[in-house]
Design a protein around this motif. Structure first.
Motif, PDB file in Angstrom:
ATOM      1  N   MET A 193       0.524  -1.140   0.280  1.00 48.21           N
ATOM      2  CA  MET A 193      -0.102  -0.204  -0.309  1.00 48.21           C
ATOM      3  C   MET A 193       0.936   1.299   0.013  1.00 48.21           C
ATOM      4  SD  MET A 193      -2.912   0.794   2.675  1.00 48.21           S
ATOM      5  CE  MET A 193      -2.125   1.576   4.183  1.00 48.21           C
ATOM      6  N   THR A 194       0.938   2.204  -1.062  1.00 41.53           N
ATOM      7  CA  THR A 194       1.205   3.083  -1.071  1.00 41.53           C
ATOM      8  C   THR A 194       1.285   4.048   0.747  1.00 41.53           C
ATOM      9  OG1 THR A 194       1.041   3.382  -3.449  1.00 41.53           O
ATOM     10  CG2 THR A 194       1.938   5.663  -2.695  1.00 41.53           C
ATOM     11  N   ARG A 195       2.655   4.589   0.697  1.00 44.16           N
ATOM     12  CA  ARG A 195       2.342   5.834   2.112  1.00 44.16           C
ATOM     13  C   ARG A 195       2.248   6.930   1.811  1.00 44.16           C
ATOM     14  NH1 ARG A 195       6.460   1.964   5.406  1.00 44.16           N
ATOM     15  NH2 ARG A 195       7.938   2.056   3.089  1.00 44.16           N
ATOM     16  N   ILE A 196       1.858   7.641   1.650  1.00 48.78           N
ATOM     17  CA  ILE A 196       2.161   8.978   0.966  1.00 48.78           C
ATOM     18  C   ILE A 196       2.107   9.779   2.607  1.00 48.78           C
ATOM     19  CG2 ILE A 196       1.192  10.829   0.160  1.00 48.78           C
ATOM     20  CD1 ILE A 196      -0.726   9.591  -1.547  1.00 48.78           C
ATOM     21  N   VAL A 197       3.485  11.237   2.673  1.00 50.32           N
ATOM     22  CA  VAL A 197       3.523  11.775   3.356  1.00 50.32           C
ATOM     23  C   VAL A 197       3.777  13.134   3.369  1.00 50.32           C
ATOM     24  CG1 VAL A 197       5.120  12.838   5.922  1.00 50.32           C
ATOM     25  CG2 VAL A 197       4.537  10.106   5.236  1.00 50.32           C
ATOM     26  N   VAL A 198       2.796  14.313   3.354  1.00 49.23           N
ATOM     27  CA  VAL A 198       2.304  15.846   3.173  1.00 49.23           C
ATOM     28  C   VAL A 198       3.265  15.945   4.727  1.00 49.23           C
ATOM     29  CG1 VAL A 198       1.099  17.269   2.523  1.00 49.23           C
ATOM     30  CG2 VAL A 198       0.530  14.967   2.478  1.00 49.23           C
ATOM     31  N   ALA A 199       4.106  16.774   3.967  1.00 56.22           N
ATOM     32  CA  ALA A 199       4.806  18.057   5.454  1.00 56.22           C
ATOM     33  C   ALA A 199       3.976  19.153   4.570  1.00 56.22           C
ATOM     34  CB  ALA A 199       6.331  18.096   5.148  1.00 56.22           C
ATOM     35  N   GLY A 200       3.487  19.266   6.248  1.00 48.05           N
ATOM     36  CA  GLY A 200       2.799  20.889   6.443  1.00 48.05           C
ATOM     37  C   GLY A 200       1.743  20.665   5.577  1.00 48.05           C
ATOM     38  N   TYR A 201       0.631  21.725   6.687  1.00 42.16           N
ATOM     39  CA  TYR A 201      -0.614  21.393   6.467  1.00 42.16           C
ATOM     40  C   TYR A 201      -1.682  22.732   6.673  1.00 42.16           C
ATOM     41  CZ  TYR A 201      -5.138  19.335   7.390  1.00 42.16           C
ATOM     42  OH  TYR A 201      -7.149  18.945   8.014  1.00 42.16           O
ATOM     43  N   GLY A 202      -1.053  23.200   5.175  1.00 43.37           N
ATOM     44  CA  GLY A 202      -2.449  24.315   5.551  1.00 43.37           C
ATOM     45  C   GLY A 202      -2.925  24.043   3.878  1.00 43.37           C
ATOM     46  N   PRO A 203      -3.673  25.254   2.925  1.00 42.33           N
ATOM     47  CA  PRO A 203      -4.599  25.296   1.813  1.00 42.33           C
ATOM     48  C   PRO A 203      -4.064  24.058   1.274  1.00 42.33           C
ATOM     49  CG  PRO A 203      -4.204  27.518   2.685  1.00 42.33           C
ATOM     50  CD  PRO A 203      -3.133  26.275   3.455  1.00 42.33           C
ATOM     51  N   THR A 204      -2.925  24.581   0.819  1.00 42.65           N
ATOM     52  CA  THR A 204      -2.458  23.436  -0.674  1.00 42.65           C
ATOM     53  C   THR A 204      -2.617  22.047  -0.334  1.00 42.65           C
ATOM     54  OG1 THR A 204      -1.094  25.358  -0.969  1.00 42.65           O
ATOM     55  CG2 THR A 204      -0.892  22.882  -2.256  1.00 42.65           C
ATOM     56  N   ALA A 205      -2.145  21.552   1.074  1.00 47.63           N
ATOM     57  CA  ALA A 205      -2.044  20.170   1.049  1.00 47.63           C
ATOM     58  C   ALA A 205      -3.367  19.776   1.648  1.00 47.63           C
ATOM     59  CB  ALA A 205      -1.000  20.109   2.573  1.00 47.63           C
ATOM     60  N   HIS A 206      -4.310  20.560   2.271  1.00 44.24           N
ATOM     61  CA  HIS A 206      -5.705  20.593   2.007  1.00 44.24           C
ATOM     62  C   HIS A 206      -5.776  19.436   0.722  1.00 44.24           C
ATOM     63  CE1 HIS A 206      -9.386  19.669   4.006  1.00 44.24           C
ATOM     64  NE2 HIS A 206      -9.657  20.291   2.788  1.00 44.24           N
ATOM     65  N   ARG A 207      -6.172  20.819  -0.145  1.00 43.38           N
ATOM     66  CA  ARG A 207      -7.011  20.367  -1.516  1.00 43.38           C
ATOM     67  C   ARG A 207      -6.019  19.346  -2.304  1.00 43.38           C
ATOM     68  NH1 ARG A 207      -8.797  23.439  -5.605  1.00 43.38           N
ATOM     69  NH2 ARG A 207     -10.228  24.244  -3.892  1.00 43.38           N
ATOM     70  N   PHE A 208      -4.188  18.948  -1.557  1.00 36.70           N
ATOM     71  CA  PHE A 208      -4.061  18.048  -2.688  1.00 36.70           C
ATOM     72  C   PHE A 208      -4.505  16.770  -1.381  1.00 36.70           C
ATOM     73  CE2 PHE A 208      -0.889  14.356  -1.666  1.00 36.70           C
ATOM     74  CZ  PHE A 208      -0.500  14.464  -2.699  1.00 36.70           C
ATOM     75  N   VAL A 209      -4.792  16.468  -0.841  1.00 32.85           N
ATOM     76  CA  VAL A 209      -4.936  15.401   0.342  1.00 32.85           C
ATOM     77  C   VAL A 209      -6.536  15.316   0.161  1.00 32.85           C
ATOM     78  CG1 VAL A 209      -6.339  14.292   2.619  1.00 32.85           C
ATOM     79  CG2 VAL A 209      -4.026  15.614   2.010  1.00 32.85           C
ATOM     80  N   GLU A 210      -7.164  16.191   0.158  1.00 34.37           N
ATOM     81  CA  GLU A 210      -9.182  16.043  -0.374  1.00 34.37           C
ATOM     82  C   GLU A 210      -8.591  15.645  -1.999  1.00 34.37           C
ATOM     83  OE1 GLU A 210     -12.182  19.040  -0.009  1.00 34.37           O
ATOM     84  OE2 GLU A 210     -10.927  19.663  -1.839  1.00 34.37           O
ATOM     85  N   THR A 211      -7.738  16.256  -2.679  1.00 34.32           N
ATOM     86  CA  THR A 211      -8.324  15.661  -4.625  1.00 34.32           C
ATOM     87  C   THR A 211      -8.074  14.034  -4.506  1.00 34.32           C
ATOM     88  OG1 THR A 211      -7.784  17.714  -5.224  1.00 34.32           O
ATOM     89  CG2 THR A 211      -7.671  16.344  -7.070  1.00 34.32           C
ATOM     90  N   LEU A 212      -6.970  13.609  -3.588  1.00 33.81           N
ATOM     91  CA  LEU A 212      -6.483  12.164  -4.245  1.00 33.81           C
ATOM     92  C   LEU A 212      -8.126  11.204  -2.902  1.00 33.81           C
ATOM     93  CD1 LEU A 212      -2.940  11.654  -2.423  1.00 33.81           C
ATOM     94  CD2 LEU A 212      -3.736  11.563  -4.273  1.00 33.81           C
ATOM     95  N   LEU A 213      -8.583  11.542  -1.734  1.00 34.09           N
ATOM     96  CA  LEU A 213      -9.318  11.270  -1.402  1.00 34.09           C
ATOM     97  C   LEU A 213     -10.665  11.130  -2.085  1.00 34.09           C
ATOM     98  CD1 LEU A 213      -8.860  11.810   2.682  1.00 34.09           C
ATOM     99  CD2 LEU A 213      -8.531  10.169   1.256  1.00 34.09           C
ATOM    100  N   GLU A 214     -10.880  12.014  -3.074  1.00 36.94           N
ATOM    101  CA  GLU A 214     -12.296  12.560  -3.699  1.00 36.94           C
ATOM    102  C   GLU A 214     -12.075  11.483  -5.050  1.00 36.94           C
ATOM    103  OE1 GLU A 214     -12.059  16.344  -5.586  1.00 36.94           O
ATOM    104  OE2 GLU A 214     -13.704  17.246  -3.213  1.00 36.94           O
ATOM    105  N   ARG A 215     -10.316  10.818  -5.895  1.00 38.73           N
ATOM    106  CA  ARG A 215     -10.156   9.977  -6.758  1.00 38.73           C
ATOM    107  C   ARG A 215     -10.162   8.410  -6.309  1.00 38.73           C
ATOM    108  NH1 ARG A 215      -6.927  13.774 -10.661  1.00 38.73           N
ATOM    109  NH2 ARG A 215      -7.204  11.396 -11.491  1.00 38.73           N
ATOM    110  N   GLY A 216     -10.903   8.569  -5.264  1.00 37.36           N
ATOM    111  CA  GLY A 216     -10.714   6.637  -5.116  1.00 37.36           C
ATOM    112  C   GLY A 216      -9.074   6.293  -4.422  1.00 37.36           C
ATOM    113  N   PHE A 217      -8.133   8.190  -3.729  1.00 34.35           N
ATOM    114  CA  PHE A 217      -6.794   6.703  -3.596  1.00 34.35           C
ATOM    115  C   PHE A 217      -7.121   5.583  -2.317  1.00 34.35           C
ATOM    116  CE2 PHE A 217      -3.311   7.371  -0.416  1.00 34.35           C
ATOM    117  CZ  PHE A 217      -2.127   6.502  -1.628  1.00 34.35           C
ATOM    118  N   GLY A 218      -6.450   5.141  -2.299  1.00 32.91           N
ATOM    119  CA  GLY A 218      -6.528   3.749  -1.072  1.00 32.91           C
ATOM    120  C   GLY A 218      -5.508   3.391  -0.010  1.00 32.91           C
ATOM    121  N   GLY A 219      -4.629   4.450  -0.840  1.00 31.29           N
ATOM    122  CA  GLY A 219      -3.378   3.978   0.565  1.00 31.29           C
ATOM    123  C   GLY A 219      -3.366   4.686   1.617  1.00 31.29           C
TER     124      GLY A 219
END
Ligand code: SRM
Ligand code: FAD
Ligand code: SF4
Ligand code: FES
Lengths: 112, 809
Positions: free
Chosen positions: B1-27
């Motif tokens: 399972m792919t492990r993604i780590v995001v350093a920093g939690y501002g608006p950009t990080a949020h949009r990144f995570v949201e897009t991944l989840l919206e598109r069904g990322f399973g990791g």
């Protein structure tokens, strides 16, 4: 038996508002519209099954006098009884006249 | 399972995570943020100072990602694919995304350690605290963020100076002419502007506190608070620490797929150097986040630079810049008196629009920005002067929403395919308009040109909006519907305009709702002063101010219900609903209620419903104020007040909020010092929490503020628009409302106060007045020609020991 049934004094009708009359056991909604003339239709709102059309708001669409059902606001023509929002639905209309200051409704309605 | 780590939690990080989840990322996704709270909308940061709560600024927590808050990433081990954290722990990754944003630049001048910056909620808390002991403040930096910070200091009550190194304000967005006009606006607001100036040192006094700022030429500006807002520096320290390529002037170098020089590491947002540029605006950062998410999922999206156009309203001055800031030809319009400056840049063949600058009136922005790089849609002078352009057909590839990179074509398709009928629909469906909101007028136009009718006309009888009609009635002193429709409408009205006008007349003139011609305007509910039910019967909901009721009165309600055979139910508004009354029973029921000291209440009219309350300090061990007493006082004050829609309120005795005040149009929560007022809450089909409007008010201040809030709402809202939707639709939003009500920016307060005074003084129990007036009373019959006969079509069945309607046809 006369075909006209007296209902109430004309002066009792508020301009652009309705009342309900019992005519041979049938409920008839009687309205005084903007030009002062009197119009009558069946009181039954065919959409809800409740006897309420006499309590709707009187107005106009283009130049046609109308009433809106107080329950879900479908608008009916006071001339033809046709529901202007859904023309396949029609309520009965009754002829009216004002005689010696009394409003009278004709027993036989259109359509029914 | 792919492990993604995001350093920093501002608006950009949020949009990144949201897009991944919206598109069904399973990791597995782990987001590590140094701030102690989840990502929030930094663009709206300043509203925090005027009362917007942290929860409201915060983005919804992405379900499906692990967030670690309040801990900094301290290092990256590229070989071991692990990041180390300040708390000594480590997180392994398959893909690392740097979204560390940027930090304000603080020039290394003596005393700089005493200055503040303006980037996080913590920064604002610190500024707010320091402002309490200060009378004058300086903001270093006269750019977009600097002016925003200066406005904030002004809002905190400080005499404020702006020190800008460049020769004029906002040098990156406007030219010299625009800068001069802008300066006059800002100075007119009482701010001092020092351009071509710099900082030599921050001067401190003997006690160690800041006393001023010295410019290089020796000039001393007195101030006890200094804020640096002189540019940003990408936070690329993690990248530097592990040897990733960074730009000469900072920023993590990325390719068009947002990948850094290590293919397992991406960088997005303000820390990235994309195509040689660091982007300091939310829109491009969001696009980067979407590109990176697409890449992680195996896509091939690219980031090809972004439009840096800006439109903002700062200190009440509109400023906009789009496209290029130079061109072979240009057309300029300056109105020094009106404070307007507009300039368009055009290609040498005078055919292509290259860009533009607007100060004081940004109206060309919306219409012209999408035409940048395209043939001029009309002669330039028309575009600038006559406001032409309102009916220009936008090319499909024209970018309409720059925050979310949405084109006109995409929006048109969405409107057609999804059958969208309003701006809200376009927002949810395409995201356009959901960030800064400046493209909303364009969305409206696209809806209109797609054949959706959005006009503000009330109905076929009036071409005006409710607010316009309100002003017409007020200014012309119109007293009846007939007068109004004869002079300003056509036809004879309908179920839309008649009740709306009835409500306006009721707001502007006291008197009974059934007096004279007004009776005919009312909806059946107002006409019969009760709420119609599905079988043509009515409900009666006696007023129980604040929900407080004596046992004796409770018994009366039971007796009335029993004697008239009514169905009873406890409502959600702390009252008791009596249902199933026939028209002719209503006056008799009211008579019994009046005798027992009740009045019937509004469960129908567009008026105040209830002011709910909790038990409060009288009984509750946590209560800090008497919430019941206040709720009763407010309910009695505002009962009968006619409004564009119903009004609900509640008062809670402490922050535990048992009365759910924040779901009300105006809600009050007790504090140790007094009352906090929240406005614009809504339950119903689109729930919205109310916004904090003013804090720690005395009861007197509270009542005055609510008086004005309600009267301003009544005056300007649309028909059937609750306060929540009103605040969202009004230009300038809650801040505008606050300016009008608290700072009297329109000079209206005296009039609003007077109207409320008249309402309170003129209040009468409309049910009691009806039973005392034989003429009105005579209307309460089922049949005009058989007054004693009950309506035979009304039949009941029984269920759980009570009646229920049985509709017979
Ligand atoms: C009686 C009651 C339900 C109950 O048994 O608890 C009720 C009943 C009705 N509600 Fe409600 N609402 C009742 C509490 C609520 C609440 C809860 C509250 O007030 O705490 C809400 C959500 C809060 C809010 O309004 O923000 C609520 C949201 C609505 C809405 C949606 C409003 C919105 O902005 O989305 C409507 C429709 C409308 O007004 O357009 C509505 C409309 C209605 C109407 C008036 C519909 C109608 O025209 O027939 C119902 C008539 C009641 C009657 O004939 O007596 N009712 N309604 C509650 C009366 C409380 C009271 O004492 O006044
Ligand atoms: C007052 C203000 C007004 C603005 N107005 C506008 C506007 O009107 N329009 C517009 O488009 N843009 C505006 N912006 C800019 C916009 O807010 C930024 O473009 C946006 O916030 C960038 O998002 P980001 O996530 O890349 O960076 P940031 O928002 O800076 O978020 C980065 C986060 O990462 C955290 N972080 C950094 N390093 C580490 C680490 N090592 N470990 C853990 N966490 C770390 C930081 O603490 C921060 O929380 C404004 C900015 C401010 C400050
Ligand atoms: S809101 Fe506070 S004071 Fe009121 S009942 Fe709840 S806990 Fe008690
Ligand atoms: S341009 Fe900012 S939301 Fe559309």
């Amino acid at each position: 038996m006369s075909s006209w049934v007296p209902v109430c004094d004309y002066g009792l009708l508020l301009p652009e508002r309705g009342v309900c009359a019992l005519v041979d056991g049938r409920q008839v909604a009687v309205f005084r519209v903007f030009d002062g003339s009197v119009r009558a239709i069946g009181n039954l709102d065919p959409f809800s099954g409740a006897q309420v059309l006499s309590r709707g708001i009187v107005g106009s669409r283009e130049d046609e006098p109308t009433v809106a059902s107080p329950l879900h606001k479908q608008v009916f023509s006071l001339v033809t009884g046709v529901c202007l929002d859904q023309p396949e639905v029609v309520v009965p209309t009754y002829a009216t006249r004002v005689c010696g200051g009394r409003v009278e409704v004709r027993r036989d309605c259109s359509g029914l | 399972m792919t492990r993604i780590v995001v350093a920093g939690y501002g608006p950009t990080a949020h949009r990144f995570v949201e897009t991944l989840l919206e598109r069904g990322f399973g990791g597995r996704i782990t987001v590590i943020g140094e701030e102690p709270r989840p990502a929030y909308d930094r663009v709206a940061l300043t509203s925090y100072l005027s009362g917007t709560g942290v929860e409201e600024l915060s983005y919804p927590a992405p379900a499906g990602a692990v967030t670690r808050l309040g801990v900094r990433v301290t290092g990256i081990d590229r070989a071991g694919r692990t990041v180390t954290l300040a708390d000594g722990s480590a997180e392994p990754y398959d893909v690392l995304v740097l979204a560390t944003g940027s930090a304000p630049f603080v020039p290394p001048v003596p005393g700089a350690e005493h200055a503040f910056v303006y980037r996080t909620i913590d920064d604002l808390d610190a500024i707010r605290t320091a402002a309490k002991d200060a009378t004058e403040g300086v903001v270093v930096g006269g750019g977009l963020l600097g002016l925003e910070a200066a406005d904030a200091l002004r809002g905190l009550g400080l005499r404020t100076h702006i020190v800008e190194m460049g020769p004029w304000l906002m040098p990156r967005q406007v030219d010299e002419g625009g800068g001069a006009v802008l300066r006059r606006h800002i100075e007119a607001l009482g701010l001092s502007v020092h351009t071509g100036a710099g900082v030599q040192e921050i001067v401190t006094g003997e006690a160690g506190g800041v006393t001023g700022l010295r410019e290089p030429d020796g000039t001393l500006i007195d101030a006890q608070l200094v804020v640096f807002s002189a540019g940003i520096r990408p936070r690329d320290e993690l990248a530097r620490g592990c040897g990733l390529e960074v730009g000469e002037r900072g920023g993590v170098v990325v390719d068009a797929g947002m990948r850094t020089s290590d293919p397992a590491i991406y960088a997005i947002g303000e820390c990235a150097l994309a195509g040689g540029l660091v982007y300091g605006l939310a829109g491009p950062c969001f696009t980067m986040a979407e590109v990176a998410a697409d890449r992680v999922l195996g896509g091939a999206a690219t980031f090809d630079g972004a439009d840096l156009s800006t439109r903002l309203k700062l200190l009440g001055v509109e400023v906009a810049q789009f496209g290029a800031m130079e061109g072979a030809l240009d057309v300029t319009y300056t109105d020094p008196v009106g404070g307007v400056y507009k300039r368009l840049f055009i290609s040498d063949d005078a055919r292509t629009l290259l860009g533009g600058i607007c100060v004081g009136d940004a109206s060309p922005y919306g219409t012209l920005r999408p035409f940048v790089g395209k043939p001029l849609p009309a002669p330039p002078s028309d575009l600038l002067f006559s406001g032409a352009g309102a009916d220009l057909e936008l090319p499909g590839d024209a970018q309409v929403c720059s925050c979310n990179n949405v084109s006109a074509g995409r929006i048109r398709t969405a409107i057609a395919d999804e059958g969208l009928t309003d701006v809200a629909g376009v927002k949810t469906c395409t995201r356009a308009g959901s960030a800064c909101g400046s493209c909303v007028p364009m969305l409206r136009r696209l809806l209109e040109t797609s054949g959706v009718e959005l006009g503000t006309a009330l109905c076929e009888h009036f071409a005006h909006s409710r607010a316009e009609l309100f002003d017409i009635v007020r200014v012309r002193g119109i007293g009846t519907f007939s007068e109004l429709i004869a002079a300003h409408g056509r036809g004879r009205g309908c179920d839309v305009c008649k009740p709306a006008v009835a409500s306006i007349l009721a707001s502007l003139h006291n008197g009974h709702v059934l007096d004279g011609e007004r009776a005919a305007l009312q909806d059946t509910n107002d006409h019969f002063l009760a709420n119609i039910q599905k079988n043509g019967t009515y409900s009666v909901v006696p007023r129980v101010p604040g929900g407080e009721i004596t046992p004796d009165r409770l018994i009366v309600l039971g007796e009335v219900a029993r004697d008239f055979g009514l169905y009873t139910k406890i409502t959600g508004g702390q009252r008791i609903d009596l249902l199933g009354a026939r028209v002719e029973q209503l006056p008799e029921i009211w008579r019994r209620l009046v005798e027992a000291g009740f009045e019937s209440g509004h469960a129908y009219g567009k008026a105040l419903r209830t002011v709910k309350s909790c038990v409060g300090s009288t009984w509750c061990r946590y209560g800090v104020q008497d919430s019941v007493g206040l709720a009763i006082a407010l309910e009695l004050r505002y009962r009968g007040l006619r409004a564009p829609h119903k009004l609900k309120s509640a008062v809670s005795g402490c922050a535990r909020e048992c009365a759910e005040a924040r779901s009300k149009d105006f809600g009050i929560i007790a504090t140790e010092q007094g009352w906090n007022l929240y406005v614009g809450g809504n339950g119903g089909f689109r729930p919205r929490h109310a916004d904090l409007f003013a804090a720690d008010l005395t009861t007197g201040e509270l009542v005055t503020t609510i008086d004005r809030f309600l009267m301003y709402y009544i005056r300007t809202a649309d028909r059937l628009q609750r306060t929540a939707a009103w605040i969202e639709s009004i230009e300038g939003g809650l801040e505008h409302v606050r300016q009008v009500i608290v700072h009297d920016s329109l000079g209206l307060c005296a009039e609003l106060d007077e109207r409320m005074r008249q309402h309170v003084a003129g209040y009468e129990d409309e049910w009691r007045a009806t039973i005392e007036d034989p003429e009105k009373l005579s209307r309460f019959v089922s049949f005009v020609n058989a007054p004693g006969v009950p309506d035979p079509s009304i039949v009941f069945e029984r269920e759980r020991d009570q009646i229920k309607p049985a509709v017979v046809r």
